[in-house]
Design a protein around this motif. Structure first.
Motif, PDB file in Angstrom:
ATOM      1  N   ILE A 175      35.239  85.956 -37.999  1.00  0.00           N
ATOM      2  CA  ILE A 175      35.333  84.534 -38.322  1.00  0.00           C
ATOM      3  C   ILE A 175      33.933  83.964 -38.102  1.00  0.00           C
ATOM      4  CG2 ILE A 175      36.398  82.323 -37.732  1.00  0.00           C
ATOM      5  CD1 ILE A 175      38.123  85.585 -36.960  1.00  0.00           C
ATOM      6  N   VAL A 176      33.459  83.189 -39.068  1.00  0.00           N
ATOM      7  CA  VAL A 176      32.074  82.718 -39.045  1.00  0.00           C
ATOM      8  C   VAL A 176      31.978  81.206 -39.055  1.00  0.00           C
ATOM      9  CG1 VAL A 176      29.904  82.749 -40.354  1.00  0.00           C
ATOM     10  CG2 VAL A 176      31.322  84.782 -40.277  1.00  0.00           C
ATOM     11  N   ARG A 177      31.001  80.688 -38.279  1.00  0.00           N
ATOM     12  CA  ARG A 177      30.614  79.287 -38.391  1.00  0.00           C
ATOM     13  C   ARG A 177      29.254  79.293 -39.067  1.00  0.00           C
ATOM     14  NH1 ARG A 177      27.110  76.469 -35.213  1.00  0.00           N
ATOM     15  NH2 ARG A 177      27.469  77.862 -33.462  1.00  0.00           N
ATOM     16  N   SER A 178      29.216  78.767 -40.276  1.00  0.00           N
ATOM     17  CA  SER A 178      27.967  78.771 -41.045  1.00  0.00           C
ATOM     18  C   SER A 178      26.994  77.756 -40.446  1.00  0.00           C
ATOM     19  CB  SER A 178      28.258  78.406 -42.499  1.00  0.00           C
ATOM     20  OG  SER A 178      28.624  77.044 -42.576  1.00  0.00           O
ATOM     21  N   PRO A 179      25.724  77.862 -40.820  1.00  0.00           N
ATOM     22  CA  PRO A 179      24.735  76.881 -40.324  1.00  0.00           C
ATOM     23  C   PRO A 179      25.124  75.432 -40.657  1.00  0.00           C
ATOM     24  CG  PRO A 179      23.620  78.735 -41.338  1.00  0.00           C
ATOM     25  CD  PRO A 179      25.094  78.915 -41.614  1.00  0.00           C
ATOM     26  N   GLU A 180      25.913  75.250 -41.732  1.00  0.00           N
ATOM     27  CA  GLU A 180      26.358  73.888 -42.121  1.00  0.00           C
ATOM     28  C   GLU A 180      27.554  73.435 -41.289  1.00  0.00           C
ATOM     29  OE1 GLU A 180      26.195  76.414 -44.817  1.00  0.00           O
ATOM     30  OE2 GLU A 180      24.073  75.908 -44.707  1.00  0.00           O
ATOM     31  N   GLY A 181      28.150  74.353 -40.512  1.00  0.00           N
ATOM     32  CA  GLY A 181      29.283  73.986 -39.666  1.00  0.00           C
ATOM     33  C   GLY A 181      30.632  74.344 -40.250  1.00  0.00           C
TER      34      GLY A 181
END
Length: 94
Positions: free
Chosen positions: A28-34
């Motif tokens: 599960i990822v939190r991208s740099p944009e949130g």
């Protein structure tokens, strides 16, 4: 002829703290944009958290809100529901 044995990449489940082969875990990822999403390729950029492909573990993660604390962002219940659906899909296909 000598065949080199491939190294299996291991990752730690944020719920059980177990080291497992990457293929046995969801990322599960939190991208740099949130944005928070399930990374099925395992290669998307951003902060990642791994959870075992196990219904009980995913439900425990939802109860404890493990992903939110690990990703330092608010993880909606829909992510957990999506993970449970993926577990169900994998179980029916095997």
């Amino acid at each position: 002829m000598y065949v080199k044995k491939r190294k299996i990449p291991l990752r730690k489940c944020v719920v059980t703290q177990e080291m497992k082969p990457k293929k046995e875990l969801f990322r599960i990822v939190r991208s740099p944009e949130g944005d928070i999403f399930i990374d099925e390729t395992g290669k998307r950029s951003g902060r990642g958290a791994y959870v075992s492909k196990d219904e009980k573990v995913i439900k425990l993660a939802k109860e404890k809100n493990s992903l939110s604390s690990h990703l330092k962002a608010n993880v909606s219940a829909s992510i957990y529901d999506e993970l449970l659906e993926l577990v169900e899909k994998e179980r029916s296909s095997s």
